[in-house]
Design a protein around this motif. Structure first.
Motif, PDB file in Angstrom:
ATOM      1  N   SER A 133      -8.462  -0.508  -1.287  1.00 58.99           N
ATOM      2  CA  SER A 133      -8.255  -1.150  -2.583  1.00 58.99           C
ATOM      3  C   SER A 133      -9.164  -2.363  -2.693  1.00 58.99           C
ATOM      4  O   SER A 133      -9.292  -3.159  -1.750  1.00 58.99           O
ATOM      5  CB  SER A 133      -6.794  -1.579  -2.746  1.00 58.99           C
ATOM      6  OG  SER A 133      -6.581  -2.211  -3.986  1.00 58.99           O
ATOM      7  N   ARG A 143      -9.773   1.948  -6.080  1.00 54.28           N
ATOM      8  CA  ARG A 143      -8.896   2.245  -4.961  1.00 54.28           C
ATOM      9  C   ARG A 143      -8.940   3.737  -4.660  1.00 54.28           C
ATOM     10  O   ARG A 143      -9.384   4.548  -5.498  1.00 54.28           O
ATOM     11  CB  ARG A 143      -7.452   1.811  -5.252  1.00 54.28           C
ATOM     12  CG  ARG A 143      -6.725   2.634  -6.298  1.00 54.28           C
ATOM     13  CD  ARG A 143      -5.341   2.094  -6.558  1.00 54.28           C
ATOM     14  NE  ARG A 143      -4.562   3.011  -7.404  1.00 54.28           N
ATOM     15  CZ  ARG A 143      -3.466   3.643  -7.017  1.00 54.28           C
ATOM     16  NH1 ARG A 143      -2.992   3.456  -5.787  1.00 54.28           N
ATOM     17  NH2 ARG A 143      -2.820   4.461  -7.832  1.00 54.28           N
ATOM     18  N   ASP A 185       0.798  -1.220   0.000  1.00 50.87           N
ATOM     19  CA  ASP A 185       0.000   0.000   0.000  1.00 50.87           C
ATOM     20  C   ASP A 185       0.837   1.279   0.000  1.00 50.87           C
ATOM     21  O   ASP A 185       0.278   2.370  -0.130  1.00 50.87           O
ATOM     22  CB  ASP A 185      -0.927   0.032   1.223  1.00 50.87           C
ATOM     23  CG  ASP A 185      -1.924  -1.120   1.211  1.00 50.87           C
ATOM     24  OD1 ASP A 185      -2.333  -1.516   0.108  1.00 50.87           O
ATOM     25  OD2 ASP A 185      -2.273  -1.612   2.301  1.00 50.87           O
ATOM     26  N   THR A 240      -1.991   3.987  -0.714  1.00 46.31           N
ATOM     27  CA  THR A 240      -3.299   3.450  -1.093  1.00 46.31           C
ATOM     28  C   THR A 240      -4.042   3.064   0.173  1.00 46.31           C
ATOM     29  O   THR A 240      -3.696   2.084   0.847  1.00 46.31           O
ATOM     30  CB  THR A 240      -3.148   2.230  -2.017  1.00 46.31           C
ATOM     31  OG1 THR A 240      -2.454   2.607  -3.206  1.00 46.31           O
ATOM     32  CG2 THR A 240      -4.518   1.673  -2.393  1.00 46.31           C
TER      33      THR A 240
END
Length: 403
Positions: A114, A119, A81, A111
């Motif tokens: 997701s 996302r 991430d 991120t």
């Protein structure tokens, strides 16, 4: 003899780029940590010749090699991430950029959510400004549709003001059966700490400098049928303050610029059509009697077609139009108030070009322009506006290598 020598040195530079690209040992990116850390780079050199006026250096009836780009970028996937990305860039462009190495972007991409449906996340640091279709990737020659982007939208003379900002960007992407939708909102400090940014707005040799409020930037993009259709909208607001220097004739003036950009693209198997339209509300106040104060609504647009002639060949045709003031398109009111040539307030550029991918790493481009007006020319390369010519042509040749 001087022109020939300058041309020979520049061609030698392009030849060196070609030799690099043909070397099998250099034709790969550098990967570490099983691909989690990647390093890439590029460099390019462009020759410019103009029939009149100067563009990217002294090009009037001679060859200028003062347009070059060298960059190195790296991305490190810390976790699934989190990713760190950065690029160092040397950008030389006549009198507007001296090629000093600087941080083009450097950011942490997080991120936060997701799934198969999309996302969302945020980017923090020096982030690339979302501005039309091409601004985020404009520094890499392989990603541009031409040697120079349409100057009515992507001004090279004020490039540093819109290329990136120090701040935060929130983004969301959603994937659907018929296409994908993405949106981003950024809030950051534009790069106003360069002489080129100040000169582009207030003229040569300013004793003062520019400062800026934090600038909001919003963009939404839709892609349909696997990228066959692309539609976008961008809104940006710049609020710039001029801080007068010692013995400055100018007052503590203020620029407000709000461009709204509408983008559309259609991609077929062998050809593409692209068009963008920009409306720019401009307010210039408090500079005093020695400057052109006032409000204007600028207008820009272009229509561009590319056709893939063969796997390694691509042709381009574009018509590009810029008006500094929609209400004074021919510049006559501006000329009456300032005694400057009216054609400095607009530009209409017909462009034809060809691209040849010699190898996946080495690209050659040739491009010809026929221009009516000088609205996008830099004052650093043309210090005396009375010497400008309304109609002018240019020819460019680029060699670019990437790894």
């Amino acid at each position: 003899m001087f022109v020939y020598s300058k041309f020979a040195r520049a061609v030698f530079g392009i030849a060196v780029i070609a030799l690099f690209s043909l070397s099998p040992r250099l034709a790969w990116a550098v990967d570490f940590l099983d691909g989690d850390l990647q390093v890439h780079g590029f460099f390019s050199l462009t020759l410019v010749n103009t029939s009149d006026n100067n563009f990217f250096g002294e090009s009037d009836d001679q060859i200028s090699n003062e347009y070059s780009e060298v960059g190195a970028n790296a991305s490190w996937r810390l976790t699934p991430d989190l990713q760190l990305s950065a690029q160092l860039l040397s950008h030389r462009a006549g009198g507007t950029d001296d090629g000093d190495v600087r941080l083009d972007y450097g950011l942490l991409d997080w991120t936060m959510t997701s799934s198969e449906e999309g996302r969302s996340g945020m980017r923090v640091g020096r982030i690339k400004t979302a501005y039309g279709l091409y601004n985020k990737t404009r520094d890499v020659p392989f990603t541009r549709p031409s040697i120079i982007l349409p100057q009515s939208i992507y001004f090279d003379r004020t490039r540093n003001l819109t290329v990136s900002a120090d701040g935060v960007e929130l983004f969301v992407e959603r994937y659907h059966e018929h296409g994908s939708l993405s949106a981003s909102f950024a809030y950051g400090q534009p790069q106003t700490n360069t002489e080129a940014a100040t000169v582009a707005l207030v003229g040569l040799n300013p004793p003062g400098h520019l400062d800026s409020k934090l600038a909001p930037d919003f963009q939404v993009m839709y892609e349909g049928s696997g990228g066959k259709y692309r539609f976008g909208f961008t809104a940006l607001h710049l609020d710039l303050r001029y801080k007068p220097g010692y013995s400055d004739r100018l007052g503590a003036g203020r620029f407000k610029l709000t461009p709204l950009i509408f983008s559309a693209q259609y991609n077929a198997e062998n050809w593409s059509l692209t068009s963008e339209y920009a409306s720019r509300r401009i307010s210039v106040t408090d500079f005093g009697p020695y400057f052109y104060n006032g409000d204007a609504l600028g207008e820009s647009y272009y229509l561009q077609a590319t056709y893939r002639l063969a796997p390694k060949w691509e042709a381009l045709l574009r018509y590009d139009v810029y008006y500094a003031d929609k209400g004074d398109r021919n510049g006559k009111d501006f000329a009456a108030a300032t005694r400057l040539p009216p054609f400095t307030r607009y530009a209409k550029d017909w462009t034809a070009g060809v691209r040849f991918d010699v190898t996946p790493q080495f690209m050659l481009r040739a491009e010809a322009h026929h221009v009516d007006g000088t609205g996008f020319l830099a004052v650093q390369d043309n210090p005396n506006p009375q010497n400008l010519r309304r109609y002018w042509d240019s020819f460019m040749l680029l060699g670019s290598f990437r790894f």
